[in-house]
Design a protein around this motif. Structure first.
Motif, short mmCIF file in Angstrom:
data_model
loop_
_atom_site.label_atom_id
_atom_site.label_comp_id
_atom_site.label_asym_id
_atom_site.label_seq_id
_atom_site.Cartn_x
_atom_site.Cartn_y
_atom_site.Cartn_z
N GLU A 146 0.84 -1.20 0.00
CA GLU A 146 0.00 0.00 0.00
C GLU A 146 0.87 1.25 0.00
O GLU A 146 0.61 2.20 -0.74
CB GLU A 146 -0.93 -0.01 1.22
N TYR A 147 1.92 1.20 0.83
CA TYR A 147 2.83 2.36 0.90
C TYR A 147 3.49 2.60 -0.46
O TYR A 147 3.52 3.73 -0.96
CB TYR A 147 3.88 2.07 1.98
N CYS A 149 2.82 1.23 -3.67
CA CYS A 149 1.97 1.41 -4.86
C CYS A 149 1.02 2.58 -4.70
O CYS A 149 0.96 3.45 -5.56
CB CYS A 149 1.13 0.15 -5.10
N ASN A 150 0.27 2.57 -3.60
CA ASN A 150 -0.82 3.54 -3.50
C ASN A 150 -0.33 4.93 -3.11
O ASN A 150 -0.87 5.92 -3.56
CB ASN A 150 -1.86 3.07 -2.47
N LEU A 151 0.70 4.97 -2.26
CA LEU A 151 1.15 6.29 -1.81
C LEU A 151 2.27 6.85 -2.68
O LEU A 151 2.38 8.05 -2.84
CB LEU A 151 1.63 6.23 -0.35
N HIS A 152 3.13 5.98 -3.22
CA HIS A 152 4.32 6.52 -3.88
C HIS A 152 4.52 6.08 -5.32
O HIS A 152 5.63 6.20 -5.85
CB HIS A 152 5.56 6.21 -3.03
N GLY A 153 3.48 5.55 -5.95
CA GLY A 153 3.54 5.36 -7.39
C GLY A 153 4.49 4.28 -7.88
O GLY A 153 4.96 4.35 -9.02
N PHE A 154 4.78 3.28 -7.04
CA PHE A 154 5.62 2.18 -7.51
C PHE A 154 4.80 1.22 -8.37
O PHE A 154 3.59 1.07 -8.17
CB PHE A 154 6.24 1.42 -6.33
N ARG A 204 9.70 3.66 -11.07
CA ARG A 204 9.70 3.16 -9.69
C ARG A 204 9.20 1.72 -9.69
O ARG A 204 8.02 1.48 -9.92
CB ARG A 204 8.77 4.00 -8.82
N ALA B 22 -4.00 10.67 -6.11
CA ALA B 22 -3.13 9.74 -6.83
C ALA B 22 -1.86 9.53 -6.03
O ALA B 22 -1.57 10.28 -5.11
CB ALA B 22 -2.80 10.33 -8.19
N PRO B 23 -1.09 8.47 -6.34
CA PRO B 23 0.18 8.29 -5.65
C PRO B 23 1.12 9.45 -5.95
O PRO B 23 1.00 10.11 -6.97
CB PRO B 23 0.73 6.98 -6.21
N ASP B 24 2.06 9.68 -5.05
CA ASP B 24 3.02 10.76 -5.21
C ASP B 24 4.25 10.22 -5.93
O ASP B 24 5.10 9.59 -5.34
CB ASP B 24 3.40 11.31 -3.83
N PHE B 25 4.32 10.51 -7.21
CA PHE B 25 5.45 10.01 -8.01
C PHE B 25 6.73 10.80 -7.74
O PHE B 25 7.79 10.44 -8.22
CB PHE B 25 5.13 10.10 -9.50
N SER B 27 7.82 11.85 -4.60
CA SER B 27 8.39 11.69 -3.27
C SER B 27 9.82 11.18 -3.38
O SER B 27 10.13 10.39 -4.28
CB SER B 27 7.54 10.70 -2.46
N MET B 142 -2.97 -5.17 -7.27
CA MET B 142 -3.06 -4.47 -5.99
C MET B 142 -4.50 -4.46 -5.48
O MET B 142 -4.76 -4.71 -4.31
CB MET B 142 -2.53 -3.05 -6.14
N GLU B 146 -6.18 -6.05 -2.10
CA GLU B 146 -6.99 -5.30 -1.14
C GLU B 146 -8.31 -6.02 -0.88
O GLU B 146 -8.77 -6.13 0.26
CB GLU B 146 -7.24 -3.88 -1.67
#
Lengths: 592, 592
Positions: A146-147, A149-154, A204, B22-25, B27, B142, B146
């Motif tokens: 989740e961290y 993919c969802n938060l940082h666009g991996f 990423r 959206a995810p933060d690309f 960061s 993903m 979930e």
């Protein structure tokens, strides 16, 4: 195994508890509740439970077990009243399967051999210990995903495990193909693929990657293991470190407290000098102290001899209350261990109750020197100091090993040295890029792997004095265990070719596809891999990584449940154009 | 490759758009925006972009590309004004790496051979087509996680890939171990482990599982592939179906519309009778129609002959507007195909513009029979009917194949038959539990695998007439492709032993650990596996599963980028006690 359709029986009634935002374990099945769920609030409800019969007594009541807990079920007779807020009154119960006598009881406190547990792994999996470990592992990995993919666009990308042998990949399993003489290889990590994904603009990448390593028999290693594999474009070392700190903080299981970020950082040189290792256990002190200057003026032969060499050094560790907690036998075994493992003599100094020193050394030391020694090592009454003289790295490594051995001895003797609930993360940075080869110190090998980029300040040294180049490699250490490692990679084809051909004297042909990829506009990139099995075993405080793997192999690489590896017939080998070369004695035995 | 520190240049100013969740690309890196992100709302902001130079013109402007899109960058000269709301005025730009001449341009409309694309896979990965496919795949998986973990309490458990050969596992890759003559095997699926996890009380298991199958050269198959692997305790067939419908609905990518649940269901017998296959493409009609009764009274020799056999049948499909869209050559090739693949003669009937029938058959048919035939097949003017007589299964299979071939021909000729944006899911159920072996029809083999449970209504037949037993197996079909399959499993050790030993006549010894596990209170359980590569390729409408795998192998199982599999030295084989048996001609060549 029973399916009772049951009625919750009232001991006292209570208001319905607020439902927690937990997953629905009862979706798609006719179960209404798990065996760990019923509370006073459910009193009066009809429920359907599924589970294994944990106990039963004279047809009066039984205890039903599942992955969440135990529930007591009354088979209605008279109005008997056992303890507990809740018991379930059976309306109907159906036996779904029977169970022959178990080889061991499913109770955590019953001791059983690991071989038996591994042979009946499916029974051991029912233990609350393994249920907890595997469920926690699943939960932690989910939060990591989740961290990332969802938060940082991996992007979660699956990379092949049937690849080809990497140069020097002596620990890679081989997989015969149907083309005569050609083999796939099971890679030790997705290293090449993750870098190629960066060249491919994936930006990423991450993967929970299955990796393979054939090390023969090694305790607490597995032939297949899992790493959280990460690579990013346009990133620097600090960026990767902040990412990983955030990742661990986000995914840390609540029941293990919380962790503080950023993690402290230490250079490789500092770690070696103070802890004698590149993976310091920073949960306790007993750091290595340099006493070269204190003793430089003394008239002790081995001290003077050691200091006469360019990397000569005198160092020591101070074991708190060693007099009380360590026996003479302990001290003897510590010294013996330094001798056998590091060829290092150890001198012992004891601080007497009156504060004076007892040692073979004292008669050679002035009072000033003795007092400076006490001060440098912060010696208290009853402490024991172990002192070593010799080449810097050897002295530090030996004392680092003794530091850990003594800590174990102190704890075994009852001294609370390390907080068992503490998690001390540490970054170790600025590793050398190359080490001299053990078998031939005039040749160099990569300290980690040949794709590691040199430290930006040391790039010019690459061409003049490569032994002095620090790398952009970083290790993540937890409680003295390496749980991750990574680096900023070389993204210049020219530099990569120079490292392979000129520094390492390797044939770069086998890596030609990677070098060519760097020529096509490879972005600067870097990454890291976390050893998931080790990390989870530390989080749940398991003695072995085997305790956080559903179906582990024995330390000989065997599956004791299914009996793998196993013999196959010559016909089965035929499509792969291979045959077994039986060792001579087995061949002879077959003849007779 | 360039890193421009840039200033967004105003064409017109607009209010800041609301940030999407959206995810933060950006960061952890110094990037402020991706190349697909800048809008009028960003006018006036300083931004830092990273990307590849897609075009540049005379040092005046360049277009920077990354995984999200393109941004135009002006190198300040005079006040030139190209189209578009936004352009970035370069303050500084740094070239991070150069790029030699590409073997092909990174533009989707440039045609290139698949071999070249696979050799330079890292360049092909930069295409928007592959970026989209891989990112969509990551996103879909993903959301599946979930759904399973967070909503329904599944545990993600990793199972071993180094295991032992399963009986009849001729398609399993072997991995030599360091014990002479002993081999691991790479399993085709985690089947045994998932069942053992249920015995172990894990209750709900899932894994995105890497699986292996050595089929030699097969188009559109991969030696390693991925399945969404699921197993549940205390579940029935309907429960699994509802779970999977929910899973797909939850994870379905928005850009591909939405899907309707529950999915329709069809028995194996119905599928065979109406579509001639167990994976019907239900996006279009042209179903197989039974015309046996219509023709039973006719005086046609081959019809009478076919109907004289117990499973004899006369069936047909009606190709709409076949006269207009199919050439005589097309019709010839359809008939030829039925002959060569199924040894099935096909009779053709054409519906003339005046509604009368043209066929070699018509002179044998009464007007009533002709009119009944037209009605049964719902023939319209210009339609072409293909008719087959013979054994039921053969007739259906041949017509099923012709149905698909004619659909392709109609579409190639311009008839819009199947909606390219439609997703037709279908459950196929009630498969037979056993099939007669092709090479010896008096012996039986499992239709799927020996762990499949019999249909509850047919259990007694297992002991009297096993060929009549239906199974609790279910297949999930999407647009005519099998995308998943599973079953309720046998949980009784006795029944499992009976199936293996008495029905299949197999040596149950190699599965003794599984049978023993069933004896220790195995819960009723069942599961399913979805073929992820196939599913994603259908979702993104890719012609091959190779288009949704980052580093696929060629149809010969080769990695064209890294050149795997490859030769290894005899020394490298030594620890594994194997040697290559060179085929004779290669041995001779080596001698000379």
């Amino acid at each position: 195994m029973a399916l009772p359709r049951l009625l919750v029986r009232a001991l006292h009634r209570a208001a319905a508890a607020a439902a927690p935002a937990a997953p629905d374990f009862n979706s798609f099945v006719t179960r209404t509740n798990t065996c760990g769920e019923l509370r006073a609030a459910h009193v009066g409800q009809k429920v359907t439970l599924y589970g294994w019969v944990q106990y039963q007594r004279q047809g009066l009541f039984l205890v039903l077990r599942d992955f969440q807990g135990l529930t007591q079920v009354i088979i209605p007779q008279d109005e008997k009243m056992p303890t507990g807020d809740i018991e379930v009154k059976a309306e109907t119960a159906e036996i779904l399967n029977s169970c022959k006598k178990l080889p061991f009881e499913i109770k955590d406190f019953i001791k059983k051999s690991e071989a038996l547990r591994m042979q009946y792994r499916y029974l051991d999996l029912r233990s609350s210990r393994l249920q907890w470990a595997l469920r926690l592992r699943s939960r932690v990995v989910m939060r990591m995903r989740e961290y990332l993919c969802n938060l940082h666009g991996f992007v979660d990308v699956e990379t092949p495990t049937l690849f080809k042998r990497t140069p020097g990949g002596a620990k890679e399993f081989l997989v015969p193909s149907r083309e005569a003489g050609k083999f796939y290889s099971l890679p030790q990590s997705p290293q090449q693929f993750k870098q190629l994904l960066m060249v491919g603009g994936l930006d990423r990448y991450f993967q929970v990657a299955r990796c393979y390593r054939d090390e023969g028999s090694r305790p607490d290693r597995q032939p297949e293991f899992t790493q959280i594999d990460i690579e990013m474009s346009f990133i620097d070392q600090a960026g990767i470190q902040r990412l990983i700190e955030g990742l661990l903080q986000h995914s840390w299981p609540e029941e293990r407290g919380s962790i503080v970020t950023p993690f402290p950082s230490m250079t490789y040189e500092e770690a070696l000098a103070e802890y004698g290792t590149d993976k310091p256990d920073t949960r306790f002190g007993m750091k290595i102290v340099d006493v070269s200057e204190v003793l430089r003026g003394s008239n002790i032969h081995f001290v003077q001899n050691a200091l006469s060499y360019p990397h000569g050094s005198i160092r020591a560790i101070c074991i708190p209350q060693g007099v009380r907690y360590l026996t003479n036998k302990d001290l003897g075994s510590l010294k013996e261990s330094a001798k056998s493992q590091f060829n290092q003599e150890i001198m012992e100094i004891i601080c007497r109750p009156d504060g004076s020193l007892k040692s073979l050394l004292t008669k050679f030391l002035s009072e000033k020197e003795q007092s400076e020694l006490i001060q440098a090592l912060n010696m208290q009454e009853g402490d024991v100091v172990l002192l070593a003289a010799g080449e810097h790295k050897q002295v530090c490594s030996a004392l680092g090993a003794l530091r850990l051995l003594s800590a174990n001895l102190l704890e075994a003797a009852g001294l609370a040295l390390r907080d068992p609930t503490a998690f001390h993360f540490l970054w170790v940075v600025d590793f050398p890029l190359f080490f001299p080869k053990a078998e031939n110190p005039t040749e160099l090998e990569s300290a980690h792997h040949p794709f590691t980029a040199p430290h930006p300040s040391d790039v010019s040294l690459l061409y003049s004095d490569p032994t002095k180049v620090r790398s952009q490699h970083y290790d993540l250490v937890l409680n003295g265990n390496e749980v991750g490692g990574g680096s900023i990679r070389i993204h210049s084809a020219e530099q990569q070719r120079f490292v392979l051909e000129k520094v390492l004297k390797e044939d770069s042909e086998v890596l030609s596809h990677l070098i060519e990829a760097l020529e096509f506009g490879a972005p600067p990139h870097g990454g890291i891999a976390l050893g998931l099995d080790r990390l989870i075993s530390l989080i749940v405080d398991a003695p072995s990584i085997r305790d956080v793997i559903a179906f582990p192999k024995s330390f000989r690489g065997r599956d004791l449940m299914g009996n793998a590896p196993d013999y196959v017939t010559p016909e089965e080998l035929e499509p792969y154009h291979i045959q077994v070369s039986w060792p001579l004695e087995e061949k002879e035995a077959k003849k007779n």
